[in-house]
Design a protein around this motif. Structure first.
Motif: not given
Length: 340
Positions: A114-124, A150-158
């Motif tokens: 995703w970093k190579q594609l220029g993506k920024k935020g990651v939502w899991i 029923k779920y937990l949302m986690l995020v990451y900034w590239i």
């Protein structure tokens, strides 16, 4: 002595080779080698004789080629399935059970991709049955964004830039229902839980708007749930915003005027201690109402509405250019009509 060898042609630049017979003891020794070889005698430019062996070239079997192809395929890094959002980020919904040992290498490869594609935020989006993956995600730099049953949302900034991932929903939305009949009686309740439990205070039916529910629909539902009375939405008379009211979240509270469609009361005993139709003046005269500015303002607004001196905001169904879904726009329809 060796026989005299014919002279080499001066036009040849490469050595000439001739086959010779192999002694039996040497032949037997060569059989120990796994692949057959050919022994040749070579005359060099200096007149010396050298003996060399050659192994025949065999084509690689198809099974060997298939094996190498399979190995190369296995070595290709696996990636998490994702969809793009509208802000150069990706959304991942993990659904396949796996342990941390398997998950972390795939996660790292995916982030690199995703970093190579220029993506920024990651939502899991992590379902509750994969709760064991929370710890490895946090150790890889993810943090909690929000949680649902029923779920937990986690995020990451590239990228190495300031994080622009929006925070979780900051407000909760509630309603209060001002339901008045033709006798100028208002529908009121006493709660058996919360701040008003045991106080003897009569109040409007109130409640929280559900996810995906419109304010006007929530008001009808809450009146029915608490008192059993059917009603229809008329207007939003006023709304209040407060902060740090529910687990540090802000709160929007809409006062809605309702028209009753029935009168019989069948209260919800789980939350409601008592319910009745009360003359509006009696409700407004309660010391608790007169003591608190917010409730006094609401009472004055309701009184002005009853006398025709106040106009609230009715719900008008509309749509947006961004979606085909229907929305409600709350506006002063009378004032708008007279201005056109």
């Amino acid at each position: 002595m060796l026989r005299s060898l014919p002279k080499l042609s001066p036009l040849l630049s490469s050595p000439r080779t001739t086959n010779i017979n192999i002694p039996r003891f040497l032949s037997n020794s060569l059989r120990c080698v796994s692949s057959p070889k050919t022994i040749t005698r070579t005359q060099t430019s200096t007149g010396r004789i050298a003996m060399t062996t050659r192994a025949p070239i065999r084509p690689r079997s198809s099974s060997t080629v298939s094996s190498i192809t399979a190995e190369d395929h296995v070595r290709q890094p696996k990636l998490l399935k994702s969809t793009d959002d509208d802000y150069d980020g990706v959304i991942v919904e993990v659904d396949q059970p796996m342990d941390a040992t398997t998950f972390v290498p795939i996660l790292r490869s995916s982030i690199s991709h995703w970093k190579q594609l220029g993506k920024k935020g990651v939502w899991i989006k992590l379902p509750i049955h994969l709760v064991s993956l929370v710890e490895p995600l946090v150790k890889e730099g993810f943090w909690y964004h929000h949680a649902e049953p029923k779920y937990l949302m986690l995020v990451y900034w590239i990228p190495e830039t300031p994080n622009t991932i929006p925070v979780n929903a900051s407000h909760r939305v509630g309603i209060a229902a001002f339901v008045m009949n033709e006798k100028r009686e208002v529908l009121v309740v006493q709660e058996n839980s919360g701040h008003f439990r045991g106080t003897g205070v009569w109040k409007f039916p109130t409640g929280v708007v559900d996810q995906g529910e419109d304010i006007c629909v929530a008001a009808v539902r809450e009146v029915k749930e608490e008192t059993g009375v059917d009603s229809e939405f008329v207007e939003v008379l006023a709304f209040r915003q407060s902060h740090k009211s529910f687990f540090e979240k802000s709160d929007l509270f809409f006062v809605c005027m309702m028209r009753p469609l029935s009168s019989d009361i069948h209260m919800q005993r789980l939350e409601i201690e008592a319910a009745r139709w009360m003359p509006f003046e009696e409700y407004s005269a309660q010391p608790f109402v007169q003591k608190h500015d917010l409730l006094k303002y609401i009472s004055n607004i309701c009184s002005a509405k009853i006398d025709g001196r106040y106009t609230g905001y009715s719900a008008v169904s509309t749509s947006s250019s961004f979606s085909d879904k229907k929305y409600y726009l709350y506006l002063n329809a009378g004032a708008l009509k007279s201005s056109l």
